[in-house]
Design a protein around this motif. Structure first.
Motif, PDB file in Angstrom:
ATOM      1  N   TYR A 129     -22.951 -95.360 -76.613  1.00 50.04           N
ATOM      2  CA  TYR A 129     -22.630 -94.945 -77.972  1.00 50.04           C
ATOM      3  C   TYR A 129     -21.126 -94.973 -78.174  1.00 50.04           C
ATOM      4  CZ  TYR A 129     -22.300 -90.404 -75.545  1.00 50.04           C
ATOM      5  OH  TYR A 129     -22.009 -89.391 -74.661  1.00 50.04           O
ATOM      6  N   LEU A 130     -20.761 -95.105 -79.437  1.00 53.02           N
ATOM      7  CA  LEU A 130     -19.371 -95.208 -79.860  1.00 53.02           C
ATOM      8  C   LEU A 130     -18.925 -93.851 -80.396  1.00 53.02           C
ATOM      9  CD1 LEU A 130     -17.321 -97.665 -80.172  1.00 53.02           C
ATOM     10  CD2 LEU A 130     -17.927 -97.601 -82.592  1.00 53.02           C
ATOM     11  N   HIS A 131     -17.728 -93.417 -80.000  1.00 56.36           N
ATOM     12  CA  HIS A 131     -17.213 -92.130 -80.445  1.00 56.36           C
ATOM     13  C   HIS A 131     -16.095 -92.355 -81.450  1.00 56.36           C
ATOM     14  CE1 HIS A 131     -14.847 -88.195 -79.506  1.00 56.36           C
ATOM     15  NE2 HIS A 131     -15.484 -88.127 -80.654  1.00 56.36           N
ATOM     16  N   LEU A 132     -16.301 -91.874 -82.676  1.00 57.94           N
ATOM     17  CA  LEU A 132     -15.295 -91.948 -83.731  1.00 57.94           C
ATOM     18  C   LEU A 132     -14.672 -90.569 -83.914  1.00 57.94           C
ATOM     19  CD1 LEU A 132     -17.008 -94.118 -86.506  1.00 57.94           C
ATOM     20  CD2 LEU A 132     -15.304 -94.831 -84.837  1.00 57.94           C
ATOM     21  N   ASP A 133     -13.388 -90.477 -83.630  1.00 61.62           N
ATOM     22  CA  ASP A 133     -12.627 -89.255 -83.890  1.00 61.62           C
ATOM     23  C   ASP A 133     -12.040 -89.404 -85.295  1.00 61.62           C
ATOM     24  OD1 ASP A 133     -11.206 -86.965 -83.803  1.00 61.62           O
ATOM     25  OD2 ASP A 133     -10.036 -87.457 -82.025  1.00 61.62           O
ATOM     26  N   MET A 134     -12.818 -88.997 -86.311  1.00 60.67           N
ATOM     27  CA  MET A 134     -12.498 -89.302 -87.696  1.00 60.67           C
ATOM     28  C   MET A 134     -11.589 -88.226 -88.296  1.00 60.67           C
ATOM     29  SD  MET A 134     -13.092 -88.851 -91.132  1.00 60.67           S
ATOM     30  CE  MET A 134     -14.547 -87.824 -91.221  1.00 60.67           C
ATOM     31  N   HIS A 135     -10.472 -88.676 -88.902  1.00 61.16           N
ATOM     32  CA  HIS A 135      -9.515 -87.784 -89.547  1.00 61.16           C
ATOM     33  C   HIS A 135      -9.439 -88.122 -91.035  1.00 61.16           C
ATOM     34  CE1 HIS A 135      -7.699 -86.514 -85.635  1.00 61.16           C
ATOM     35  NE2 HIS A 135      -8.117 -87.711 -85.279  1.00 61.16           N
ATOM     36  N   ILE A 136      -9.652 -87.141 -91.870  1.00 56.77           N
ATOM     37  CA  ILE A 136      -9.342 -87.296 -93.287  1.00 56.77           C
ATOM     38  C   ILE A 136      -7.849 -87.102 -93.510  1.00 56.77           C
ATOM     39  CG2 ILE A 136      -9.683 -86.252 -95.563  1.00 56.77           C
ATOM     40  CD1 ILE A 136     -12.552 -85.774 -94.845  1.00 56.77           C
ATOM     41  N   GLY A 137      -7.243 -86.246 -92.745  1.00 52.63           N
ATOM     42  CA  GLY A 137      -5.799 -86.040 -92.744  1.00 52.63           C
ATOM     43  C   GLY A 137      -5.369 -85.610 -91.361  1.00 52.63           C
TER      44      GLY A 137
ATOM     45  N   PRO B 295     -21.872 -75.723 -75.274  1.00 50.12           N
ATOM     46  CA  PRO B 295     -20.967 -76.757 -74.755  1.00 50.12           C
ATOM     47  C   PRO B 295     -19.844 -77.049 -75.732  1.00 50.12           C
ATOM     48  CG  PRO B 295     -22.927 -77.784 -75.634  1.00 50.12           C
ATOM     49  CD  PRO B 295     -23.136 -76.304 -75.753  1.00 50.12           C
ATOM     50  N   LYS B 296     -18.921 -77.896 -75.302  1.00 51.42           N
ATOM     51  CA  LYS B 296     -17.809 -78.268 -76.167  1.00 51.42           C
ATOM     52  C   LYS B 296     -18.292 -79.040 -77.385  1.00 51.42           C
ATOM     53  CE  LYS B 296     -13.296 -80.560 -76.223  1.00 51.42           C
ATOM     54  NZ  LYS B 296     -12.250 -81.227 -75.438  1.00 51.42           N
ATOM     55  N   ARG B 297     -19.204 -79.968 -77.187  1.00 47.13           N
ATOM     56  CA  ARG B 297     -19.778 -80.729 -78.305  1.00 47.13           C
ATOM     57  C   ARG B 297     -21.289 -80.675 -78.212  1.00 47.13           C
ATOM     58  NH1 ARG B 297     -15.719 -84.362 -76.609  1.00 47.13           N
ATOM     59  NH2 ARG B 297     -14.008 -84.593 -78.085  1.00 47.13           N
ATOM     60  N   ARG B 298     -21.918 -80.529 -79.341  1.00 43.46           N
ATOM     61  CA  ARG B 298     -23.375 -80.538 -79.404  1.00 43.46           C
ATOM     62  C   ARG B 298     -23.790 -81.199 -80.706  1.00 43.46           C
ATOM     63  NH1 ARG B 298     -21.384 -75.532 -80.477  1.00 43.46           N
ATOM     64  NH2 ARG B 298     -22.131 -74.430 -82.324  1.00 43.46           N
ATOM     65  N   PRO B 299     -24.956 -81.845 -80.751  1.00 45.12           N
ATOM     66  CA  PRO B 299     -25.396 -82.477 -81.999  1.00 45.12           C
ATOM     67  C   PRO B 299     -25.473 -81.462 -83.133  1.00 45.12           C
ATOM     68  CG  PRO B 299     -26.762 -83.178 -80.154  1.00 45.12           C
ATOM     69  CD  PRO B 299     -25.897 -82.061 -79.643  1.00 45.12           C
ATOM     70  N   ALA B 300     -25.149 -81.938 -84.335  1.00 46.35           N
ATOM     71  CA  ALA B 300     -25.169 -81.043 -85.494  1.00 46.35           C
ATOM     72  C   ALA B 300     -26.558 -80.457 -85.722  1.00 46.35           C
ATOM     73  CB  ALA B 300     -24.698 -81.798 -86.740  1.00 46.35           C
ATOM     74  N   ALA B 301     -27.599 -81.187 -85.334  1.00 48.40           N
ATOM     75  CA  ALA B 301     -28.963 -80.689 -85.487  1.00 48.40           C
ATOM     76  C   ALA B 301     -29.374 -79.758 -84.357  1.00 48.40           C
ATOM     77  CB  ALA B 301     -29.945 -81.863 -85.568  1.00 48.40           C
ATOM     78  N   GLY B 302     -28.524 -79.553 -83.357  1.00 45.23           N
ATOM     79  CA  GLY B 302     -28.850 -78.676 -82.246  1.00 45.23           C
ATOM     80  C   GLY B 302     -29.362 -79.435 -81.045  1.00 45.23           C
ATOM     81  N   GLY B 303     -29.471 -78.729 -79.932  1.00 43.21           N
ATOM     82  CA  GLY B 303     -29.978 -79.346 -78.708  1.00 43.21           C
ATOM     83  C   GLY B 303     -31.490 -79.462 -78.712  1.00 43.21           C
ATOM     84  N   PHE B 304     -32.010 -80.153 -77.720  1.00 47.01           N
ATOM     85  CA  PHE B 304     -33.462 -80.304 -77.593  1.00 47.01           C
ATOM     86  C   PHE B 304     -33.798 -80.697 -76.162  1.00 47.01           C
ATOM     87  CE2 PHE B 304     -31.729 -84.353 -78.681  1.00 47.01           C
ATOM     88  CZ  PHE B 304     -32.495 -85.303 -78.025  1.00 47.01           C
TER      89      PHE B 304
ATOM     90  N   ILE C  39     -24.948 -90.589 -69.172  1.00 45.70           N
ATOM     91  CA  ILE C  39     -24.592 -91.220 -70.447  1.00 45.70           C
ATOM     92  C   ILE C  39     -24.303 -90.167 -71.514  1.00 45.70           C
ATOM     93  CG2 ILE C  39     -25.495 -92.621 -72.346  1.00 45.70           C
ATOM     94  CD1 ILE C  39     -26.963 -94.305 -70.272  1.00 45.70           C
ATOM     95  N   PHE C  40     -25.196 -89.217 -71.674  1.00 41.81           N
ATOM     96  CA  PHE C  40     -25.011 -88.225 -72.737  1.00 41.81           C
ATOM     97  C   PHE C  40     -23.957 -87.188 -72.386  1.00 41.81           C
ATOM     98  CE2 PHE C  40     -29.273 -89.777 -73.910  1.00 41.81           C
ATOM     99  CZ  PHE C  40     -29.065 -89.995 -75.259  1.00 41.81           C
ATOM    100  N   ARG C  41     -23.740 -86.949 -71.108  1.00 41.66           N
ATOM    101  CA  ARG C  41     -22.755 -85.941 -70.717  1.00 41.66           C
ATOM    102  C   ARG C  41     -21.328 -86.418 -70.966  1.00 41.66           C
ATOM    103  NH1 ARG C  41     -23.808 -83.556 -64.930  1.00 41.66           N
ATOM    104  NH2 ARG C  41     -25.565 -82.577 -66.025  1.00 41.66           N
ATOM    105  N   TRP C  42     -21.126 -87.697 -71.264  1.00 39.03           N
ATOM    106  CA  TRP C  42     -19.778 -88.206 -71.534  1.00 39.03           C
ATOM    107  C   TRP C  42     -19.121 -87.442 -72.678  1.00 39.03           C
ATOM    108  CZ3 TRP C  42     -18.415 -92.330 -75.432  1.00 39.03           C
ATOM    109  CH2 TRP C  42     -17.051 -92.647 -75.369  1.00 39.03           C
ATOM    110  N   LYS C  43     -19.870 -87.137 -73.739  1.00 37.99           N
ATOM    111  CA  LYS C  43     -19.299 -86.429 -74.879  1.00 37.99           C
ATOM    112  C   LYS C  43     -20.109 -85.199 -75.292  1.00 37.99           C
ATOM    113  CE  LYS C  43     -15.624 -88.793 -75.584  1.00 37.99           C
ATOM    114  NZ  LYS C  43     -14.284 -88.161 -75.422  1.00 37.99           N
ATOM    115  N   PHE C  44     -21.397 -85.181 -74.999  1.00 35.34           N
ATOM    116  CA  PHE C  44     -22.231 -84.064 -75.412  1.00 35.34           C
ATOM    117  C   PHE C  44     -22.445 -83.111 -74.242  1.00 35.34           C
ATOM    118  CE2 PHE C  44     -23.493 -87.508 -78.273  1.00 35.34           C
ATOM    119  CZ  PHE C  44     -23.434 -86.886 -79.498  1.00 35.34           C
ATOM    120  N   GLY C  45     -22.901 -81.903 -74.594  1.00 31.63           N
ATOM    121  CA  GLY C  45     -23.358 -80.995 -73.565  1.00 31.63           C
ATOM    122  C   GLY C  45     -24.744 -81.422 -73.117  1.00 31.63           C
TER     123      GLY C  45
END
Length: 582
Positions: free
Chosen positions: A175-183, A345-354, A376-382
């Motif tokens: 998966y691709l990680h976008l660190d998106m900034h509006i400002g 965790p530091k990052r988790r899906p907006a819909a929650g874990g499962f 694979i998932f532990r790279w960015k998610f909990g």
């Protein structure tokens, strides 16, 4: 390289005694802008200093003409620079093509070195987006099955106008990680509260070409302006030091310095802040690195705070809040290492874990795929892994110790229990009766361990973790697929019937705690025999497949995966099902 506080022979010495420690060589000043304008700027920054050569001005100021100030879009006349890198993920090419076709105003605000890894799905992609195009951005990433993550407020990457988005690349199982900034906000690491840059504040965009798709990237001049503004809030120096070296991780921010290769010079980074305020900071670039003027950094900090409406002692308040948040952050990370899964965790899906369960006979690659998916998932998610079997995976130390002692005699004990457990146990404690009692206690111990693992997996999921489970218990049939193990004839034996009923209740409770996603790995017996020769007989293998078919008839949400393909192909299919269940 730090400039010496003592003047070298022949070095340039300003006439102002207050600036005598600068010690800059005359050849370090470059004539990149008109001499009169640059001299006025440098004199304004350093009153009383006679500058023999002008410095390069980076960024727009109030004196810039309309033609210069109007350059805020991608420089269409700039040639497309080829990006030679590891192969970019197809989803990255598809994403930026969709951005360009929709006319999205965006740009990459990071150096090209990390951009190469970001396009390959190995690093973040820092994306600056125009605020008005945010709804279009969300529409595009949603069509590409993108999802957003959330984090606790104590982490350093949590600030207004910044979001983490992830887009799956199903053909590669990444998966691709976008660190998106509006400002872009600047400030202390855990106190980024001052919005300084938005899309319109970038004066020039360059373009790179990746697989025929043009991607706008920030120019070296704007890159250095952004980095100096960030660096201004995260550095300190002794009072007598006039130049601060931008070292450590900040050196990586200057992969494309504004000076040509092999040249040195003094530059001035200019900032147009809110309310028409102007600020600037001198920086000295050499072949050994980059340095910024300490006094200019302090003035830049004050100007940014005042432009954002913060005056007075907010510098002390920022330091205090930063220290408190960093302390809580370090404490939380330490507790997460000591007690995994206890805290969000530091990052988790907006819909929650499962909870995801991989079920299948021996030789289907359940453990291999569980390890692979967890990485694979532990790279960015909990992400956590749970083992619900009684083989070589993790488990209670008591059960593992008893299993090591009894494993060589397991078949003999089962034979004794089945032959004599119904007749002699209640009267004379024969060998068969003892074996039956031991088997019943062993079955209850396993049921208790599995029940604890099942409950722990669901607790982890409620805290936002993605839990990959190797196996999952079932209460439909005894003896197969991690189901009950107490033989049926022991239910009528006095004493042992209590243990048998206790095991049944435990498995019924586990049946009420089903995972959110169950994946059945199925294949032919030949595949299992090839991968694990002699591990399971064909009759037992067919019995497990029949039981799995019965489970699928009861639960239509169970997915089936062909495990006869290679590890990569099976992993990609598992990744697809898990991602689409977010």
């Amino acid at each position: 390289m730090q400039p010496s506080r003592k003047s070298k022979p022949g070095s340039y010495r300003p006439t102002d005694p207050g600036e005598a420690r600068d010690g800059l060589e005359p050849q370090q000043y470059r004539r990149w802008v008109p001499k009169a304008k640059a001299s006025m700027l440098v004199e304004a920054l350093t009153p009383g200093v006679n500058v023999p050569a002008p410095a390069r001005v980076v960024g727009a100021s109030s004196s810039t003409n309309k033609a210069d100030a109007g350059v805020s879009q991608t420089d269409a006349s700039a040639s497309l620079l080829p990006l030679e890198t590891v192969p970019a993920l197809p989803i990255a090419i598809e994403l930026f093509r969709a951005f360009n076709e929709s006319g999205l105003k965006y740009g990459i605000i990071q150096d090209l070195a990390s951009l190469q890894s970001g396009l390959a799905g190995r690093d973040d992609l820092d994306l600056l987006l125009d605020k008005h195009d945010y709804p279009v951005f969300c529409s595009i990433v949603s069509k590409l099955h993108g999802c957003r993550s959330v984090s606790l407020s104590c982490y350093d990457n949590v600030c207004a106008g910044r979001e983490d988005w992830f887009l799956p690349d199903f053909p590669n199982g990444r998966y691709l990680h976008l660190d998106m900034h509006i400002g872009i906000r600047v400030g202390w690491e855990f106190r980024k509260r001052y919005p300084v840059f938005d899309y319109a504040a970038i004066t020039r965009w360059e373009s790179i070409c990746v697989n025929g798709v043009s991607i706008p990237v920030v120019s070296p001049e704007d890159e250095i302006r952004v980095t100096i503004a960030r660096f201004a809030f995260r550095t300190w120096a002794l009072p007598w030091r006039q130049w601060i070296t931008v070292g450590g991780g900040w050196r990586d921010q200057f992969a494309r310095p504004p000076l040509p290769s092999g040249q040195q010079g003094l530059g001035v980074a200019e900032y147009t802040l809110g309310g028409g305020r102007l600020a600037s900071c001198r920086f000295l670039q050499s072949v050994d690195g980059l340095m910024a003027n300490r006094r200019d950094l302090a003035r830049l900090r004050r100007s940014i705070r005042e432009a954002c409406g913060f005056t007075g002692g907010y510098g002390i308040a920022d330091a205090g809040v930063h220290l408190a948040r960093k302390t809580s952050y370090l404490a939380l990370r330490s507790l997460q290492r000591l007690m995994p899964g206890t805290f969000p965790p530091k990052r988790r899906p907006a819909a929650g874990g499962f909870v995801v369960a991989l079920v299948g006979p021996d030789g289907m690659g359940k453990s291999t795929q569980a390890d692979r998916l967890t990485r694979i998932f532990r790279w960015k998610f909990g992400c956590a892994q749970a083992y619900v079997g009684i083989g070589d995976g993790n488990g209670w130390w008591l059960r593992k110790a008893l299993q090591t002692l009894v494993f060589p005699y397991r078949r003999r004990l089962k034979s004794l229990a089945q032959h004599d457990g119904n007749n002699s146990f209640s009267r004379n404690w024969s060998k068969g009766g003892l074996a039956a009692a031991a088997l019943a206690f062993w079955a209850v111990l396993i049921a208790l361990e599995r029940y604890a693992v099942v409950k722990r997996a669901h607790r982890w999921a409620t805290r936002g973790l993605i839990v990959i489970c190797d196996r999952w218990p079932q209460a439909l049939c005894s003896g197969y697929l991690d189901g009950p193990t107490v033989p049926q004839h022991l239910f009528s034996v006095p004493g042992l019937s209590v243990l048998a009923r206790l095991e049944q209740r435990l498995y019924q409770k586990m049946a009420e705690c089903q995972p959110q996603l169950t994946l059945h790995l199925v294949s032919d017996f030949a595949v299992s025999e090839q991968r694990k020769p002699g591990e399971i007989r064909k009759e037992a293998f067919d019995a497990r497949l029949s039981l799995m078919a019965e489970l699928r008839d009861r639960d239509k949400n169970i997915r089936t995966i062909d495990a006869s393909a290679g590890i990569e192909a099976v992993g990609q299919e598992l990744f697809r099902h898990i991602w689409l269940s977010f």
